[in-house]
Design a protein around this motif. Structure first.
Motif, mmCIF file in Angstrom:
data_model
loop_
_atom_site.group_PDB
_atom_site.id
_atom_site.type_symbol
_atom_site.label_atom_id
_atom_site.label_comp_id
_atom_site.label_asym_id
_atom_site.label_seq_id
_atom_site.Cartn_x
_atom_site.Cartn_y
_atom_site.Cartn_z
ATOM 1 N N ALA A 63 36.532 50.787 45.515
ATOM 2 C CA ALA A 63 35.770 50.595 44.281
ATOM 3 C C ALA A 63 36.344 51.540 43.194
ATOM 4 C CB ALA A 63 34.301 50.916 44.531
ATOM 5 N N ARG A 64 36.596 51.092 41.908
ATOM 6 C CA ARG A 64 36.102 49.832 41.454
ATOM 7 C C ARG A 64 37.206 49.166 40.636
ATOM 8 N NH1 ARG A 64 30.641 48.524 38.421
ATOM 9 N NH2 ARG A 64 31.429 47.518 36.594
ATOM 10 N N PHE A 74 37.278 46.101 39.527
ATOM 11 C CA PHE A 74 36.752 45.000 38.726
ATOM 12 C C PHE A 74 36.011 45.538 37.504
ATOM 13 C CE2 PHE A 74 34.347 45.974 42.574
ATOM 14 C CZ PHE A 74 33.208 46.537 42.035
ATOM 15 N N GLY A 98 30.602 43.874 38.758
ATOM 16 C CA GLY A 98 30.488 43.751 40.202
ATOM 17 C C GLY A 98 30.140 42.357 40.681
ATOM 18 N N LYS A 133 33.429 40.013 39.908
ATOM 19 C CA LYS A 133 34.658 40.358 40.631
ATOM 20 C C LYS A 133 35.898 40.033 39.788
ATOM 21 C CE LYS A 133 32.456 41.556 44.527
ATOM 22 N NZ LYS A 133 31.063 41.423 44.098
ATOM 23 N N ASN A 134 35.801 40.298 38.500
ATOM 24 C CA ASN A 134 36.910 40.061 37.582
ATOM 25 C C ASN A 134 37.746 41.324 37.454
ATOM 26 O OD1 ASN A 134 34.686 41.287 36.410
ATOM 27 N ND2 ASN A 134 35.009 40.389 34.383
ATOM 28 N N TRP A 145 34.651 45.183 48.524
ATOM 29 C CA TRP A 145 33.767 44.094 48.093
ATOM 30 C C TRP A 145 32.317 44.481 48.344
ATOM 31 C CZ3 TRP A 145 35.561 39.119 46.435
ATOM 32 C CH2 TRP A 145 34.552 38.166 46.227
ATOM 33 N N ASP A 154 26.306 42.905 44.560
ATOM 34 C CA ASP A 154 26.411 43.278 43.148
ATOM 35 C C ASP A 154 26.016 42.110 42.258
ATOM 36 O OD1 ASP A 154 27.256 45.755 43.846
ATOM 37 O OD2 ASP A 154 29.368 45.446 43.375
ATOM 38 N N ILE A 164 31.348 32.627 44.595
ATOM 39 C CA ILE A 164 31.983 33.476 45.602
ATOM 40 C C ILE A 164 33.237 32.806 46.152
ATOM 41 C CG2 ILE A 164 31.706 34.447 47.918
ATOM 42 C CD1 ILE A 164 28.753 34.916 47.247
ATOM 43 N N GLN A 178 35.969 33.116 43.616
ATOM 44 C CA GLN A 178 36.473 34.484 43.542
ATOM 45 C C GLN A 178 37.440 34.770 44.682
ATOM 46 O OE1 GLN A 178 32.699 36.470 43.714
ATOM 47 N NE2 GLN A 178 32.392 36.464 41.482
ATOM 48 N N LEU A 205 41.435 35.743 44.598
ATOM 49 C CA LEU A 205 41.874 37.065 45.042
ATOM 50 C C LEU A 205 42.719 37.025 46.307
ATOM 51 C CD1 LEU A 205 38.542 38.929 44.297
ATOM 52 C CD2 LEU A 205 40.704 39.254 43.085
ATOM 53 N N LEU A 229 39.208 41.679 52.916
ATOM 54 C CA LEU A 229 38.155 42.382 52.199
ATOM 55 C C LEU A 229 37.542 43.477 53.059
ATOM 56 C CD1 LEU A 229 36.298 39.227 50.805
ATOM 57 C CD2 LEU A 229 37.987 40.625 49.584
#
Length: 585
Positions: free
Chosen positions: A319-320, A322, A325, A328-329, A356, A360, A411, A414, A418, A431
């Motif tokens: 973290a972090r 992104f 949260g 998740k960008n 992850w 969030d 999700i 995302q 990723l 993850l």
């Protein structure tokens, strides 16, 4: 129950308290014994103020199961085992004056009769920050998916652990496990509690969020005896597996999963001075550690590892990385080219995982979240229980609602971006699931009209199972590291992390981490173990634990220059210890 060393009377009651009030026993019939193939069954019926109940006790050769089916309806608050309140003569305390100053409540144990105590020790298999696993019978213990900071400094290192306790009067020769047996899809509770005192009971917390109607079958209790606590708990898990209550899985392990892991979080915390080793004690808490998750910083971590000639296999970007949260960008200000960074490590034969936080809700619409409303709370929340959610204001987002189609679609998208290897994707390799303790679970939860209303352990399993499924669809050899040493989560993680090491000793963490590894293997003998490595309380403890990690699982390194807890620096001697240990892994 009776054995060579323990004769324990158990009140044969399962009480189901609802928003309407405490469940109080009215009457019961005489028990009837039936002979079945392989076991004997004892049945009887009972009537309480809220339910008509059909009880059964199944006596097998190596275990006993105690269960109830209840007819009735209500918003279930708590389920109490081996504990009863008689309706005859019941008179509730006058709360207006009793709780005028403390704004508290009088719980059911103030009125109930529990089971007499014949044992001398209780083992809680779920780790906690104080490593307080053995307690005396009059004390309290908890297994939870949430973080209760009132309980031994917080129990958020395993979310959840084994849903069982073990008791003994002769620790060298005999133990009994008392564990929950729950059908898949029905873990609608957050905590399994041992309630000590002059007598004892077991309890589940459902927060008034479980809506029961018609026939309601709360989790059964399984009792298994064995010479040691570990064997008794193993016997309990075997019953769950044999009865089809937890998944049997066969993982296609990729060879790279077994290679040492490096996580950047410890170095981020050293740089941020999280433990205020270098800073003035007046410096307030901040999020500096999060801001140090940058591409430049992780390039420096990789360079330091190369200089130390450490042959790791996987790097975790913690973290972090992104901006929001929930979205998740990737924060391109701190990670201008994450895909390029991942590609360079791939060319070196290494893999990359991303941190992850599943719950969030930052950046997401309130309608896609479980929210909090004080007007819906049956009772006040204790400060320690509520701490994981901060101090919520009315309407605050507690976490995303995994039952909603649009949440699941996001999700999946995302993860495809990723972990995917197509044009424009990041191509990460898996993850690290963290902060499962933020699973919705407290008084005052509010769900949208289209919600499936999952909370507690069931919500934690469902969100992790969905993440796991989406990751495998995207990249079949993706590695998913969870933090739930519980057999129900076997289909939702490839590796289980032993959890943050908030040690109570400064010189050593080995006994504590060995216990955690032992409990994780009991929960799932096939799962790989991430031995973790943060925070370590001293360089001496780091050296001892680094050398011992390969015997417990996959080695895990969090520091590349200094310890964040003491400021002690790692030298060539220390890197040599890691190199030697990793060669034996």
């Amino acid at each position: 129950m009776q054995s060579a060393s323990l004769r324990q009377e158990l009140i044969p009651e399962i009480s189901i308290d609802t928003a309407a009030g405490f469940d109080r026993t009215v009457s019961a019939t005489t028990a009837v014994r039936e002979e079945h193939r392989g076991f004997d069954r004892i049945t009887w019926t009972a009537r309480s103020t809220g339910w008509t109940k059909r009880y059964r006790v199944d006596v097998h050769e190596r275990h006993v199961t105690f269960a109830v089916e209840a007819e009735g309806s209500g918003r279930v608050d708590t389920v109490r085992y081996f504990d009863a309140i008689a309706d005859n003569g019941f008179r509730e305390h006058f709360a207006l004056t009793k709780h005028f100053n403390d704004r508290g409540r009088t719980g059911p144990r103030a009125y109930s009769t529990g089971s007499p105590i014949s044992f001398s020790q209780v083992l809680c298999p779920e780790p906690n920050s104080h490593a307080q696993q053995l307690i005396r019978p009059h004390e309290y213990a908890q297994v939870s998916v949430n973080a209760d900071l009132d309980y031994n400094g917080g129990n958020f290192v395993a979310d959840p652990g084994l849903l069982a306790f073990a008791v003994t009067t002769d620790p060298e020769n005999e133990w009994w496990a008392l564990g929950l047996a729950t059908t898949p899809g029905n873990h609608a509770f957050s905590e399994f509690e041992y309630l000590g005192g002059e007598d004892f009971a077991l309890s589940l917390n459902c927060w008034g969020a479980l809506e029961a109607g018609g026939t309601f079958a709360p989790p059964a209790i399984v009792l298994t005896p064995a010479p040691t606590a570990a064997q008794a708990l193993t016997g309990y898990v075997d019953v769950l597996r044999d009865d089809g209550l937890v998944p049997r899985v066969r993982r296609d392990e990729a060879p790279w999963w077994h290679r040492p892991i490096v996580c950047g979080w410890g170095h981020q915390c050293y740089q941020a001075d999280l433990f205020r080793i270098r800073s003035s004690p007046e410096r307030p808490r901040d999020n500096a550690a999060y801001t140090l998750c940058t591409q430049v910083n992780y390039q420096d971590i990789v360079a330091r590892l190369d200089d130390a000639k450490l042959q790791y296999g996987t790097l975790v970007i913690d973290a972090r990385w992104f901006l929001a949260g929930g979205l998740k960008n990737i924060d391109t200000g701190r990670w201008p080219d994450m895909a390029g960074f991942v590609d360079r490590l791939h060319r070196q034969g290494r893999r990359v995982l991303l941190w992850w936080g599943p719950w969030d809700a930052e950046g997401l619409p309130a309608g896609e979240c479980v929210r909090w409303s004080p007007d819906e709370a049956l009772h006040p929340n204790r400060a320690g229980r509520q701490a994981k959610f901060g101090t919520p204001t009315p309407g605050a987002k507690l976490g995303i609602d995994i039952t909603l189609p649009q949440v699941r679609a996001r999700i999946r998208e995302q993860i495809q971006y990723l972990l995917g290897s197509g044009p424009g994707c990041v191509n990460a390799d898996g993850l690290k699931i963290d902060h499962q303790s933020a699973s919705p679970g407290l008084y005052g939860m509010v769900f949208g009209t289209a919600s499936g209303k999952l909370f507690g352990i069931e919500a934690a399993h469902e969100i992790q199972r969905f993440i796991y499924m989406a990751a495998k669809e995207t990249k079949p050899d993706a590695l998913i590291i969870g933090q739930s040493p519980n057999p129900y989560f076997a289909d939702a993680q490839d590796m289980v992390r032993l959890g943050d090491i908030y040690a109570h000793r400064q010189d050593s963490v080995l006994a504590e981490m060995t216990f955690r590894a032992d409990m994780a293997r009991i929960a799932d003998p096939t799962v790989l173990i991430d031995t973790d490595g943060w925070p370590l309380p001293s360089l001496a403890a780091w050296r001892e634990y680094t050398a011992a990690q390969p015997a417990l699982g996959v080695p895990s390194l969090y520091y590349v220059s200094h310890l964040d807890t003491t400021g002690e620096s790692l030298t060539e001697r220390d890197f040599a210890i890691a190199r030697k240990a990793w060669r034996s892994a």
